[in-house]
Write an enzyme that holds these catalytic residues in place. Structure first.
Site, short mmCIF file in Angstrom:
data_model
loop_
_atom_site.label_atom_id
_atom_site.label_comp_id
_atom_site.label_asym_id
_atom_site.label_seq_id
_atom_site.Cartn_x
_atom_site.Cartn_y
_atom_site.Cartn_z
N GLY A 1 8.39 -2.29 -7.67
CA GLY A 1 8.18 -3.32 -6.57
C GLY A 1 7.66 -2.66 -5.32
N GLY B 1 -0.58 12.11 -3.31
CA GLY B 1 0.53 11.73 -4.19
C GLY B 1 1.40 12.82 -4.26
N THR C 1 -2.74 12.35 2.16
CA THR C 1 -1.72 12.44 1.42
C THR C 1 -2.53 12.67 0.04
OG1 THR C 1 -1.89 10.07 0.67
CG2 THR C 1 -0.24 10.82 2.32
N ARG D 1 11.58 3.32 -7.71
CA ARG D 1 11.93 2.22 -8.24
C ARG D 1 10.77 1.16 -8.26
NH1 ARG D 1 16.20 3.87 -4.59
NH2 ARG D 1 14.87 3.77 -2.88
N ALA E 1 3.54 0.85 -2.66
CA ALA E 1 4.16 0.94 -1.21
C ALA E 1 4.64 2.52 -1.05
CB ALA E 1 5.44 0.23 -1.14
N ALA E 2 4.50 3.51 -1.95
CA ALA E 2 4.86 4.85 -1.70
C ALA E 2 3.89 5.37 -0.26
CB ALA E 2 4.68 5.76 -2.69
N GLY E 3 2.88 4.78 -0.36
CA GLY E 3 1.85 5.25 0.83
C GLY E 3 2.49 4.51 1.92
N ASP E 4 2.76 3.30 1.85
CA ASP E 4 3.39 2.62 3.01
C ASP E 4 4.40 3.15 3.65
OD1 ASP E 4 1.09 0.73 2.70
OD2 ASP E 4 2.35 -0.48 1.49
O1 RIB Z 1 0.23 -0.77 -0.39
C1 RIB Z 1 0.75 -1.57 -1.55
C2 RIB Z 1 0.40 -2.91 -1.16
O2 RIB Z 1 -0.91 -3.21 -1.30
C3 RIB Z 1 0.81 -4.06 -1.99
O3 RIB Z 1 2.34 -4.41 -1.48
C4 RIB Z 1 0.15 -5.10 -2.10
O4 RIB Z 1 0.34 -6.24 -1.50
C5 RIB Z 1 -1.10 -4.63 -1.25
O5 RIB Z 1 -1.35 -5.10 -0.22
#
Ligand code: RIB
Length: 281
Positions: A265, A199, A197, A263, A227-230
């Site tokens: 968080g 970005g 990725t 968003r 958390a965009a990557g997650d």
């Molecule tokens: O990928 C984002 C996450 O990385 C956050 O939520 C934080 O807890 C870290 O683990």
């Protein structure tokens, strides 16, 4: 419905939103403080559930009040937490996150109970896919890779040494460009697909050194990229296991990641499937 097991971290994110990120040794003041449920494992589990998968999370939290806050949105989102245990003598993981007005972030994690997720503490049920990251002990990831039969995806974040057998076993390895540079030539051991990725510049999916898909995300106004990557990892796994083509799956994952960045968080920002499909147009 696609079934996914996630083995990974649960954190409580303590977030300071400031105009800009500090440099080394610098203090930036005037930030707003918030707390959000986070952790790469938990974020990926909830993201996959919101995108339509049936998800179980195998994880450790502390026997403390932070665990309730950290697990609240997973519970509300229907993630199976029967494999998520509260352990004694370790606190729920905490991530200290600074977010700039540009949406960029810096993260420092105190893993706490995530460190206690040892191979012998796990019983891995059968499922279509297993999704892991590296915020829990890497021996646990190696054990999971060797014992699971379905589609195995590992997100090599944060960058740490992993057994070469994990790379060889993975059907899908996901890195961002910083992690890709950190692993360098060792990624040549991967036998499955590698998603890299970049970005806002998009992502590339390759196999055996050949690009098989490349896409740019839809343009959005980034507020917080946490958390965009997650979300990208969860969405790409869900889409590939559903049987979408590599190109469609990559576009779906990029759109899901982009939606997350709009968003604030980690878990409150995860999109549902309808929102991602609407962004794809
Ligand atoms: O990928 C984002 C996450 O990385 C956050 O939520 C934080 O807890 C870290 O683990």
């Amino acid at each position: 419905m696609t079934s996914i097991i996630v083995i990974g971290s649960v954190n409580l994110d303590i977030v300071a939103s400031a105009d800009r990120l500090p440099g080394p040794g610098e203090t930036v003041t005037g930030a707003e403080l918030s707390r959000f449920p986070g952790g790469k494992g938990a974020n990926q589990a909830l993201a996959a559930a919101k995108l339509g998968a049936e998800v179980s999370l195998l994880a450790h939290v502390g026997n403390d009040a932070d665990a309730n806050d950290a697990l609240a949105l997973l519970r509300a989102g229907g993630v199976d937490l029967s494999g998520c245990k509260a352990v004694e003598h370790a606190a729920t993981g905490v991530a200290l996150i600074a977010v700039a007005s540009s949406g960029e972030n810096q993260i420092v994690v105190a893993p706490g109970a995530n460190r206690t997720l040892s191979p012998d503490s796990l019983s891995i049920p059968a499922a279509d896919a297993l999704l892991c990251q590296l915020e829990v002990p890497t021996e646990t990831i190696a054990h999971a890779a060797a014992s699971f039969d379905g589609f195995f995806c590992v997100n090599l974040a944060p960058a740490r040494h992993v057994d070469v057998a994990v790379l060889q076993r993975a059907d899908l390895v996901i890195v961002n460009e910083t992690e890709s540079a950190w692993y360098g030539d060792s990624l040549a051991a991967c036998k499955g697909m590698i998603a890299t990725t970049f970005g806002a510049a998009g992502a590339v999916l390759s196999q055996d050194g050949v690009d098989i898909a490349r896409t740019k995300p839809p343009r959005v106004e980034a507020v917080d990229t946490t958390a965009a990557g997650d979300t990208f990892c969860a969405a790409l796994t869900v889409a590939l296991v559903e049987g979408q083509s590599p190109g469609d799956a990559l576009a779906f994952a990029c759109a899901a990641g982009a939606a997350t960045a709009t968003r604030q968080g980690a878990q409150p920002s995860l999109p549902g499937r309808e929102e991602v499909l609407a962004l794809l147009g």
